[in-house]
Motif scaffolding. Structure first.
Motif, mmCIF file in Angstrom:
data_model
loop_
_atom_site.group_PDB
_atom_site.id
_atom_site.type_symbol
_atom_site.label_atom_id
_atom_site.label_comp_id
_atom_site.label_asym_id
_atom_site.label_seq_id
_atom_site.Cartn_x
_atom_site.Cartn_y
_atom_site.Cartn_z
ATOM 1 N N PRO A 198 -15.784 34.429 51.719
ATOM 2 C CA PRO A 198 -16.676 33.792 50.771
ATOM 3 C C PRO A 198 -17.731 34.730 50.184
ATOM 4 O O PRO A 198 -18.294 34.463 49.153
ATOM 5 C CB PRO A 198 -17.344 32.684 51.594
ATOM 6 C CG PRO A 198 -17.184 33.078 53.008
ATOM 7 C CD PRO A 198 -15.944 33.910 53.074
ATOM 8 N N ASP A 199 -17.982 35.882 50.838
ATOM 9 C CA ASP A 199 -18.958 36.823 50.316
ATOM 10 C C ASP A 199 -18.358 37.716 49.234
ATOM 11 O O ASP A 199 -19.085 38.403 48.538
ATOM 12 C CB ASP A 199 -19.527 37.703 51.433
ATOM 13 C CG ASP A 199 -20.340 36.861 52.428
ATOM 14 O OD1 ASP A 199 -20.953 35.882 51.990
ATOM 15 O OD2 ASP A 199 -20.323 37.211 53.623
ATOM 16 N N LYS A 255 -24.556 30.284 44.746
ATOM 17 C CA LYS A 255 -24.536 28.872 45.142
ATOM 18 C C LYS A 255 -23.976 28.701 46.550
ATOM 19 O O LYS A 255 -24.425 27.837 47.300
ATOM 20 C CB LYS A 255 -23.729 28.053 44.123
ATOM 21 C CG LYS A 255 -23.818 26.561 44.320
ATOM 22 C CD LYS A 255 -25.212 26.049 44.046
ATOM 23 C CE LYS A 255 -25.277 24.544 44.138
ATOM 24 N NZ LYS A 255 -26.640 24.045 43.990
ATOM 25 N N SER A 256 -22.992 29.526 46.914
ATOM 26 C CA SER A 256 -22.371 29.376 48.237
ATOM 27 C C SER A 256 -23.370 29.630 49.355
ATOM 28 O O SER A 256 -23.206 29.125 50.462
ATOM 29 C CB SER A 256 -21.171 30.306 48.382
ATOM 30 O OG SER A 256 -21.587 31.645 48.433
ATOM 31 N N LYS A 257 -24.440 30.369 49.068
ATOM 32 C CA LYS A 257 -25.470 30.629 50.079
ATOM 33 C C LYS A 257 -26.297 29.377 50.377
ATOM 34 O O LYS A 257 -26.859 29.256 51.456
ATOM 35 C CB LYS A 257 -26.399 31.748 49.615
ATOM 36 C CG LYS A 257 -25.726 33.096 49.520
ATOM 37 C CD LYS A 257 -26.659 34.132 48.924
ATOM 38 C CE LYS A 257 -25.940 35.459 48.729
ATOM 39 N NZ LYS A 257 -26.771 36.428 48.006
ATOM 40 N N THR A 258 -26.371 28.464 49.416
ATOM 41 C CA THR A 258 -27.222 27.282 49.589
ATOM 42 C C THR A 258 -26.443 25.992 49.821
ATOM 43 O O THR A 258 -27.040 24.964 50.108
ATOM 44 C CB THR A 258 -28.110 27.078 48.343
ATOM 45 O OG1 THR A 258 -27.281 26.851 47.209
ATOM 46 C CG2 THR A 258 -29.006 28.278 48.106
ATOM 47 N N VAL A 259 -25.120 26.055 49.688
ATOM 48 C CA VAL A 259 -24.299 24.851 49.840
ATOM 49 C C VAL A 259 -23.846 24.710 51.285
ATOM 50 O O VAL A 259 -23.394 25.665 51.896
ATOM 51 C CB VAL A 259 -23.058 24.909 48.904
ATOM 52 C CG1 VAL A 259 -22.062 23.829 49.242
ATOM 53 C CG2 VAL A 259 -23.488 24.788 47.465
ATOM 54 N N SER A 260 -23.993 23.509 51.801
ATOM 55 C CA SER A 260 -23.498 23.259 53.157
ATOM 56 C C SER A 260 -22.586 22.034 53.123
ATOM 57 O O SER A 260 -22.685 21.198 52.230
ATOM 58 C CB SER A 260 -24.665 23.014 54.112
ATOM 59 O OG SER A 260 -25.393 21.888 53.691
ATOM 60 N N GLY A 261 -21.717 21.966 54.064
ATOM 61 C CA GLY A 261 -20.807 20.833 54.163
ATOM 62 C C GLY A 261 -20.291 20.724 55.577
ATOM 63 O O GLY A 261 -20.411 21.658 56.376
ATOM 64 N N LYS A 262 -19.704 19.564 55.903
ATOM 65 C CA LYS A 262 -19.178 19.348 57.259
ATOM 66 C C LYS A 262 -18.030 20.303 57.553
ATOM 67 O O LYS A 262 -17.793 20.676 58.695
ATOM 68 C CB LYS A 262 -18.687 17.908 57.405
ATOM 69 C CG LYS A 262 -19.795 16.886 57.331
ATOM 70 C CD LYS A 262 -19.244 15.477 57.406
ATOM 71 C CE LYS A 262 -20.339 14.478 57.044
ATOM 72 N NZ LYS A 262 -19.808 13.253 56.500
ATOM 73 N N ASN A 263 -17.296 20.646 56.501
ATOM 74 C CA ASN A 263 -16.169 21.558 56.674
ATOM 75 C C ASN A 263 -15.996 22.368 55.382
ATOM 76 O O ASN A 263 -16.716 22.168 54.408
ATOM 77 C CB ASN A 263 -14.890 20.783 57.021
ATOM 78 C CG ASN A 263 -14.623 19.671 56.012
ATOM 79 O OD1 ASN A 263 -14.832 19.838 54.813
ATOM 80 N ND2 ASN A 263 -14.180 18.525 56.499
ATOM 81 N N GLU A 264 -15.029 23.274 55.398
ATOM 82 C CA GLU A 264 -14.807 24.155 54.242
ATOM 83 C C GLU A 264 -14.396 23.350 53.004
ATOM 84 O O GLU A 264 -14.802 23.664 51.891
ATOM 85 C CB GLU A 264 -13.746 25.194 54.580
ATOM 86 C CG GLU A 264 -13.635 26.272 53.525
ATOM 87 C CD GLU A 264 -12.617 27.337 53.871
ATOM 88 O OE1 GLU A 264 -12.237 28.077 52.951
ATOM 89 O OE2 GLU A 264 -12.197 27.418 55.044
#
Length: 159
Positions: A154-155, A115-124
């Protein structure tokens, strides 16, 4: 709709229970669909339990194994699904005891990694919030998720 005798219903219920694990509420639904009244349903349920076609603990264990291995659900979602099937707390607890802790944690780590590969956000913070929301929706507790989210790389969601 065809009317069935009690013996025919019993054989249909046995066949239904032979193909896969089922809980009593599922069998009752099927019997009602086939036109069985309450008395006949009760007789057939007793017979199925006596002959071990129907075993709630065995059902819970199989359900839990399938959901955490294949659907990758967390404990909370599995327990909720079992409660909706009107199973006892003891049977649910026995089923949840079947969870292999190492495999369970690996499932969570892999879900978060993917999921972390596809999630984006303005910040962590925003990104982590989305990951937490995703995993909680899958039935994992916030504590279980935070154990892996708070790690630096995160990896590598490791203990």
């Amino acid at each position: 709709m065809k009317e069935y005798t009690e013996d025919e219903l019993k054989y249909k219920a046995e066949a239904y229970c032979s193909t896969a694990e089922h809980c009593p509420s599922e069998v009752i639904s099927k019997l009602n669909l086939w036109g069985a009244d309450d008395v006949v349903t009760e007789h057939i349920l007793e017979h199925l339990k006596k002959e071990r076609y129907l075993d709630t603990q065995r059902f819970c264990k199989a359900f839990v194994r399938d959901k955490y291995r294949f659907a990758r659900w967390g404990r909370m979602k599995i327990a909720q699904a079992l409660r909706q099937k009107q199973l006892s707390s003891e049977d649910i607890a026995a089923g949840l005891d079947e969870i292999d802790e190492t495999e369970y944690c690996e499932n969570l780590k892999e879900l978060l990694r993917q999921k972390s590969k596809t999630v984006s956000g303005k910040n962590e913070y925003e990104r982590n919030t989305k990951l937490i929301r995703f995993a909680v929706g899958r039935g994992f507790t916030v504590d279980e998720v935070l154990r892996y989210i708070k790690q630096k790389d995160p990896d590598e969601f490791m203990d």
